[in-house]
Motif scaffolding. Structure first.
Motif, PDB file in Angstrom:
ATOM      1  N   GLY A 199      42.312  58.762 -29.025  1.00 19.67           N
ATOM      2  CA  GLY A 199      42.216  59.453 -27.751  1.00 19.67           C
ATOM      3  C   GLY A 199      40.770  59.620 -27.361  1.00 19.67           C
ATOM      4  N   MET A 200      40.556  60.235 -26.198  1.00 19.84           N
ATOM      5  CA  MET A 200      39.202  60.483 -25.728  1.00 19.84           C
ATOM      6  C   MET A 200      39.008  61.969 -25.510  1.00 19.84           C
ATOM      7  SD  MET A 200      37.135  58.955 -22.407  1.00 19.84           S
ATOM      8  CE  MET A 200      36.756  57.410 -23.250  1.00 19.84           C
ATOM      9  N   ASN A 201      37.920  62.479 -26.021  1.00 26.03           N
ATOM     10  CA  ASN A 201      37.543  63.848 -25.747  1.00 26.03           C
ATOM     11  C   ASN A 201      37.007  63.904 -24.328  1.00 26.03           C
ATOM     12  OD1 ASN A 201      35.934  66.265 -25.498  1.00 26.03           O
ATOM     13  ND2 ASN A 201      36.072  66.471 -27.723  1.00 26.03           N
ATOM     14  N   GLY A 258      38.123  61.608 -36.638  1.00 26.12           N
ATOM     15  CA  GLY A 258      38.362  63.041 -36.602  1.00 26.12           C
ATOM     16  C   GLY A 258      39.594  63.340 -35.805  1.00 26.12           C
ATOM     17  N   PRO A 259      40.040  64.583 -35.838  1.00 26.43           N
ATOM     18  CA  PRO A 259      41.264  64.932 -35.139  1.00 26.43           C
ATOM     19  C   PRO A 259      41.111  64.797 -33.636  1.00 26.43           C
ATOM     20  CG  PRO A 259      40.122  66.904 -35.879  1.00 26.43           C
ATOM     21  CD  PRO A 259      39.401  65.731 -36.470  1.00 26.43           C
ATOM     22  N   VAL A 260      42.196  64.425 -32.980  1.00 26.91           N
ATOM     23  CA  VAL A 260      42.217  64.317 -31.530  1.00 26.91           C
ATOM     24  C   VAL A 260      42.837  65.572 -30.972  1.00 26.91           C
ATOM     25  CG1 VAL A 260      43.070  63.014 -29.565  1.00 26.91           C
ATOM     26  CG2 VAL A 260      42.421  61.827 -31.664  1.00 26.91           C
ATOM     27  N   SER A 280      39.508  59.066 -33.287  1.00 25.22           N
ATOM     28  CA  SER A 280      40.669  58.441 -33.917  1.00 25.22           C
ATOM     29  C   SER A 280      40.936  59.099 -35.265  1.00 25.22           C
ATOM     30  CB  SER A 280      40.447  56.936 -34.107  1.00 25.22           C
ATOM     31  OG  SER A 280      39.334  56.696 -34.951  1.00 25.22           O
ATOM     32  N   THR A 281      42.202  59.142 -35.626  1.00 28.46           N
ATOM     33  CA  THR A 281      42.585  59.691 -36.916  1.00 28.46           C
ATOM     34  C   THR A 281      43.936  59.110 -37.301  1.00 28.46           C
ATOM     35  OG1 THR A 281      42.959  61.729 -38.164  1.00 28.46           O
ATOM     36  CG2 THR A 281      43.754  61.681 -35.887  1.00 28.46           C
ATOM     37  N   LYS A 282      44.183  58.987 -38.601  1.00 27.91           N
ATOM     38  CA  LYS A 282      45.506  58.571 -39.051  1.00 27.91           C
ATOM     39  C   LYS A 282      46.493  59.687 -38.755  1.00 27.91           C
ATOM     40  CE  LYS A 282      44.147  55.269 -42.628  1.00 27.91           C
ATOM     41  NZ  LYS A 282      44.236  54.897 -44.066  1.00 27.91           N
ATOM     42  N   SER A 283      47.587  59.333 -38.111  1.00 29.41           N
ATOM     43  CA  SER A 283      48.532  60.360 -37.679  1.00 29.41           C
ATOM     44  C   SER A 283      49.922  59.764 -37.562  1.00 29.41           C
ATOM     45  CB  SER A 283      48.095  60.950 -36.332  1.00 29.41           C
ATOM     46  OG  SER A 283      49.034  61.874 -35.852  1.00 29.41           O
TER      47      SER A 283
END
Length: 340
Positions: A165-167, A10-12, A175-178
């Motif tokens: 990243g970490m919430n 999901g989005p960071v 994690s997400t493809k970016s």
């Protein structure tokens, strides 16, 4: 809740910058390590590897232990870390070629190693280069294994790079493809740094045997600590999954890093495993703190956790344990891995 459910794709988000907690030593540590939303890592190069996961865990913990032996907010030169048990893959902390004096922030090394290990433990291990980003700017790199100098054949295409990243509110790794903002800048800076690190860095190899020896030209404090520290371990429970046990120890050593390394351990000190139904506890022997040196300090706790990982790996048995920690042959405290 298992770690598998706490690493969603999901989005960071990057809407807050939080410093790692630094409670006074008298307060128990009951939280997962906080990595600020502004800090993220990017998978940049990947080569498959047949190296065992435990090699990654032990060398990662050695890296975190060494990086924490200094002011958390200070910088360190780029360096190569590995244990005597596992010479491969070395963990290489690389300063960005854009960075000042080719140094890398200690906290970025710690956060980068921690995040990358959590990600790889649920995705795939390999010889991977992760770029580090803080406030969307390059802040160095972490490489597992020797990089392929001068070659971009194993560079992950920009559109396939994963941003991790970490919430900081939930403690979940996201994690997400970016694609990077500038598709060639980060990759080329890291590739440039790879050549520099191998030419200019010092190499630290930590021997965790009963009479340890450490070969390095720059980290005498870790040499002294390792030679003064001993731990007597005893199993206390039934077996755990190997990666669960090692992740709990990885989480615990990361939990020690916001505290001054030479501060007395505040007990009861507890590090909850990330959704693993296990925890690490540190306590004084008999519940009574020592009144004279040597004391039970965070550098001793971190060193004991590394020795615990090495001990379990050597025995090929992963289970709850109790370890009596001694400094200069004087018992100062205990560490326990416990199932909930």
């Amino acid at each position: 809740m298992s770690l598998a459910t706490s690493v969603p794709l999901g989005p960071v988000t990057d809407n807050a910058t939080l410093k790692p907690p630094n409670p006074p030593p008298s307060i128990s540590n009951l939280s997962v390590p906080a990595v600020p939303n502004a800090f993220r890592i990017r998978s940049m190069k990947y080569t498959p590897s047949q190296l065992p996961p435990e090699a990654y865990y032990l060398n990662a913990m050695v890296t975190i232990q060494a990086a924490a032996l200094g002011d958390f907010e200070s910088a360190m030169p780029h360096q190569i870390f590995r244990s005597e048990r596992f010479r491969e893959p070395p963990v290489i902390a690389m300063a960005s070629s854009m960075g000042r004096m080719n140094n890398i922030a200690r906290k970025h090394v710690i956060w980068g190693v921690y995040l990358s290990m959590l990600y790889m433990s649920r995705a795939r291990f390999g010889l991977i280069v992760f770029g580090l980003e803080y406030n969307d700017e390059d802040s160095g790199g972490i490489s597992y294994g020797w990089p392929t100098i001068g070659s971009e054949s194993d560079v992950i295409p920009a559109e396939q790079q994963v941003l991790i990243g970490m919430n900081a509110q939930t403690g979940e790794v996201e994690s997400t493809k970016s694609p990077p903002a500038a598709t060639d800048s980060g990759v080329r800076r890291i590739l440039t740094s790879e050549a520099t690190i191998l030419n200019q860095s010092t190499s630290l190899t930590l021997d965790l045997s009963p009479s340890p020896a450490l070969t390095t030209s720059s980290n005498t404090s870790l040499t002294d600590l390792t030679s003064r520290l001993s731990v007597e371990f005893t199993y206390t429970g039934l077996g755990l999954d190997k990666q669960v046990a090692l992740r709990v120890l990885l989480n615990a050593i990361t939990d020690t890093t916001p505290f001054p390394f030479d501060a007395k351990v505040g007990v009861p000190w507890i590090s909850l495993g990330r959704g693993e139904n296990s925890l690490v506890r540190a306590q004084y022997i008999g519940g009574v703190p020592r009144t004279e040196e040597p004391f039970f300090e965070y550098e001793d706790l971190a060193g004991a956790l590394v020795k615990a990982a090495d001990w379990m790996i050597g025995n090929r048995r992963y289970a709850p344990f109790k370890g009596v920690v001694s400094v200069d042959a004087v018992p100062v405290g205990e560490i326990l891995l416990q199932s909930l």
